[in-house]
Design a protein around this motif. Structure first.
Motif, PDB file in Angstrom:
ATOM      1  N   VAL A 138      45.607  58.496 125.017  1.00  0.00           N
ATOM      2  CA  VAL A 138      45.040  57.146 124.951  1.00  0.00           C
ATOM      3  C   VAL A 138      46.045  56.183 124.315  1.00  0.00           C
ATOM      4  O   VAL A 138      46.184  55.033 124.751  1.00  0.00           O
ATOM      5  CB  VAL A 138      43.718  57.145 124.166  1.00  0.00           C
ATOM      6  CG1 VAL A 138      43.165  55.724 124.044  1.00  0.00           C
ATOM      7  CG2 VAL A 138      42.692  58.041 124.849  1.00  0.00           C
ATOM      8  N   ILE A 139      46.760  56.646 123.288  1.00  0.00           N
ATOM      9  CA  ILE A 139      47.806  55.822 122.680  1.00  0.00           C
ATOM     10  C   ILE A 139      48.855  55.468 123.717  1.00  0.00           C
ATOM     11  O   ILE A 139      49.282  54.314 123.847  1.00  0.00           O
ATOM     12  CB  ILE A 139      48.453  56.552 121.482  1.00  0.00           C
ATOM     13  CG1 ILE A 139      47.462  56.657 120.322  1.00  0.00           C
ATOM     14  CG2 ILE A 139      49.713  55.806 121.026  1.00  0.00           C
ATOM     15  CD1 ILE A 139      48.007  57.451 119.150  1.00  0.00           C
ATOM     16  N   ASP A 140      49.298  56.478 124.479  1.00  0.00           N
ATOM     17  CA  ASP A 140      50.313  56.243 125.505  1.00  0.00           C
ATOM     18  C   ASP A 140      49.811  55.247 126.536  1.00  0.00           C
ATOM     19  O   ASP A 140      50.561  54.374 127.003  1.00  0.00           O
ATOM     20  CB  ASP A 140      50.685  57.556 126.185  1.00  0.00           C
ATOM     21  CG  ASP A 140      51.732  57.368 127.268  1.00  0.00           C
ATOM     22  OD1 ASP A 140      52.910  57.180 126.923  1.00  0.00           O
ATOM     23  OD2 ASP A 140      51.375  57.399 128.453  1.00  0.00           O
ATOM     24  N   ALA A 141      48.534  55.367 126.899  1.00  0.00           N
ATOM     25  CA  ALA A 141      47.959  54.432 127.862  1.00  0.00           C
ATOM     26  C   ALA A 141      47.992  53.003 127.319  1.00  0.00           C
ATOM     27  O   ALA A 141      48.337  52.059 128.041  1.00  0.00           O
ATOM     28  CB  ALA A 141      46.520  54.842 128.196  1.00  0.00           C
ATOM     29  N   SER A 142      47.642  52.851 126.042  1.00  0.00           N
ATOM     30  CA  SER A 142      47.640  51.519 125.442  1.00  0.00           C
ATOM     31  C   SER A 142      49.041  50.928 125.401  1.00  0.00           C
ATOM     32  O   SER A 142      49.225  49.722 125.610  1.00  0.00           O
ATOM     33  CB  SER A 142      47.048  51.580 124.025  1.00  0.00           C
ATOM     34  OG  SER A 142      45.717  52.034 124.057  1.00  0.00           O
ATOM     35  N   PHE A 143      50.033  51.769 125.127  1.00  0.00           N
ATOM     36  CA  PHE A 143      51.415  51.297 125.119  1.00  0.00           C
ATOM     37  C   PHE A 143      51.899  50.934 126.517  1.00  0.00           C
ATOM     38  O   PHE A 143      52.767  50.068 126.673  1.00  0.00           O
ATOM     39  CB  PHE A 143      52.342  52.371 124.539  1.00  0.00           C
ATOM     40  CG  PHE A 143      52.512  52.287 123.055  1.00  0.00           C
ATOM     41  CD1 PHE A 143      53.447  51.445 122.492  1.00  0.00           C
ATOM     42  CD2 PHE A 143      51.738  53.047 122.210  1.00  0.00           C
ATOM     43  CE1 PHE A 143      53.615  51.353 121.132  1.00  0.00           C
ATOM     44  CE2 PHE A 143      51.894  52.980 120.842  1.00  0.00           C
ATOM     45  CZ  PHE A 143      52.833  52.127 120.293  1.00  0.00           C
ATOM     46  N   SER A 144      51.370  51.592 127.533  1.00  0.00           N
ATOM     47  CA  SER A 144      51.872  51.382 128.893  1.00  0.00           C
ATOM     48  C   SER A 144      51.318  50.129 129.538  1.00  0.00           C
ATOM     49  O   SER A 144      51.845  49.675 130.558  1.00  0.00           O
ATOM     50  CB  SER A 144      51.529  52.593 129.766  1.00  0.00           C
ATOM     51  OG  SER A 144      50.134  52.687 129.990  1.00  0.00           O
ATOM     52  N   PHE A 145      50.252  49.541 128.963  1.00  0.00           N
ATOM     53  CA  PHE A 145      49.645  48.370 129.583  1.00  0.00           C
ATOM     54  C   PHE A 145      50.658  47.240 129.778  1.00  0.00           C
ATOM     55  O   PHE A 145      50.770  46.665 130.860  1.00  0.00           O
ATOM     56  CB  PHE A 145      48.474  47.854 128.734  1.00  0.00           C
ATOM     57  CG  PHE A 145      47.273  48.750 128.758  1.00  0.00           C
ATOM     58  CD1 PHE A 145      47.028  49.589 129.834  1.00  0.00           C
ATOM     59  CD2 PHE A 145      46.374  48.770 127.699  1.00  0.00           C
ATOM     60  CE1 PHE A 145      45.920  50.417 129.863  1.00  0.00           C
ATOM     61  CE2 PHE A 145      45.262  49.591 127.720  1.00  0.00           C
ATOM     62  CZ  PHE A 145      45.041  50.419 128.802  1.00  0.00           C
ATOM     63  N   ASP A 146      51.384  46.910 128.700  1.00  0.00           N
ATOM     64  CA  ASP A 146      52.324  45.791 128.808  1.00  0.00           C
ATOM     65  C   ASP A 146      53.481  46.126 129.732  1.00  0.00           C
ATOM     66  O   ASP A 146      54.019  45.257 130.421  1.00  0.00           O
ATOM     67  CB  ASP A 146      52.840  45.386 127.417  1.00  0.00           C
ATOM     68  CG  ASP A 146      53.563  46.522 126.718  1.00  0.00           C
ATOM     69  OD1 ASP A 146      53.231  47.684 126.989  1.00  0.00           O
ATOM     70  OD2 ASP A 146      54.453  46.257 125.894  1.00  0.00           O
TER      71      ASP A 146
END
Length: 386
Positions: free
Chosen positions: A266-274
């Motif tokens: 989930v952390i990785d997903a949040s970082f990948s948004f931008d």
């Protein structure tokens, strides 16, 4: 060590760039290369955060992170996620969404961009919660003591992180969400619901993983006490005490590692948004985008494992501080981008600068202690690094 850890990343880079050259020529090769660099620069702080969590796992889960995790990161977040966003926002079926992404790239890009307020609110609040929980916690090592000491004192209020995050979400909904640049119109309700979704996701996934991790630590402490008591009662001839719970202890460790793995994803997903949104400034070809961002994601994962195996976070104790400050900055930037455009170069530089400063402070601290690159046993607490 370097080749063993980054070998797959090097191999994927060669294959990926070669494939880009064959499919799209020199222009495609350049685009994929630029996207890879963009992803690495935006997500370097992600590697430091991941390393702080991954070092608690055994070698098996580290391999899962590099195999299953990279599949989720590349195909899930960089390829499937934008298509799913389009399908939801445009109320299309999966096949129609894929057809749109392949055959009508301009409209596909427009739909993904219009979903940016919801994506930014979800990711921004999730990342902000990571930063707030870190900065409000009492720690042995303090990088910016003049900030961290008073925040740790007021952080004894358990719900303070949630309160601050909700206030930030409310301010965002009433300001930047009222007339957004992406898609136009009032996105207040969308931002509020998405931000609450990010907060709930953090509390659920982080809370479950923390619960199992705490249970595991408690069991280990009880087992250690039982062994000490048995050894004291039986003397030098005492036999080792079987770990209490046997297989269940292993099962508990597995649950803890599993939920921590979900937390990492989930952390990785949040970082990948931008990164995904920013990639549209370079190309709207979803396959070139997935290839370029995927190569970058592979390096971030290899770097995470490298930091764990080298014990870098133990040697340079302020790195985690710098990474969490970078996360806090990224969370705020994501909320601001609901309405305003912020160049990806600025976003990447903020993280790089903060981590570089924290690394420099760690080096200076180690030199003062007389043991560069190693933990000093002379002091149990360092109150300030800068």
């Amino acid at each position: 060590m370097l080749l063993k850890t980054f070998g797959w990343s090097f191999a994927i880079t060669v294959l990926g760039l070669g494939l880009a050259g064959v499919l799209w020529g020199w222009q495609g090769l350049a685009i994929v290369g630029i996207l890879s660099i963009l992803e690495i620069s935006l997500s370097f702080d992600n590697a430091v955060i991941n390393a702080g969590i991954l070092r608690k796992m055994n070698a098996f889960w580290q391999k899962i992170f590099l195999t299953v995790g990279i599949l989720v990161a590349v195909f899930g977040m960089r390829l499937v996620f934008p298509v799913v966003i389009v399908a939801i926002t445009a109320k299309l079926g999966p096949i129609e969404a894929v057809d749109l992404a392949v055959n009508n790239k301009a409209h596909y890009e427009e739909l993904v961009t219009s979903a940016h307020p919801a994506i930014a609110a979800f990711g921004g609040i999730f990342l902000l919660m990571i930063f707030l929980d870190f900065i409000f916690e009492e720690r042995d090592y303090k990088w910016l003591g003049w900030i961290e000491k008073p925040l740790a004192r007021i952080g004894k209020l358990d719900t303070l992180s949630i309160i601050v995050a909700l206030v930030a979400l409310l301010v965002s909904a009433l300001t930047v969400a009222t007339n957004v640049a992406h898609g136009g119109g009032d996105k207040t309700t969308t931002v509020l619901l998405s931000g609450i979704g990010g907060l709930v996701t953090y509390l659920v996934v982080g809370g479950i993983s923390g619960y199992f991790e705490g249970r595991l630590e408690d069991d280990d402490a009880e087992d250690g006490a039982d062994e000490d008591g048995a050894d004291a009662g039986k003397g030098a001839d005492a036999a080792p005490v079987q770990k209490k719970g046997g297989a269940s202890a292993v099962g508990l460790a597995g649950k803890a590692a599993f939920f921590m793995f979900l937390y990492l994803e989930v952390i990785d997903a949040s970082f990948s948004f931008d990164g995904v949104i920013g990639a549209f400034a370079i190309t709207n070809d979803i396959f070139a985008m997935a290839l370029g961002l995927g190569i970058g994601a592979m390096y971030i994962r290899s770097l995470t494992v490298f930091l764990v195996r080298k014990g870098t976070l133990d040697d340079y104790v302020y790195l985690e501080h710098g990474a969490h400050y970078a996360i806090g900055a990224l969370g705020v930037i994501l909320l601001v981008t609901i309405k305003y455009e912020i160049n990806e170069v600025v976003t990447g530089l903020v993280g790089v600068v903060l981590i570089a400063l924290s690394f420099g402070s760690s080096v200076l601290r180690n030199r003062r202690e007389g043991k560069p690159g190693q933990e000093s046993s002379a002091k149990s607490e360092v109150t300030s690094g800068v």
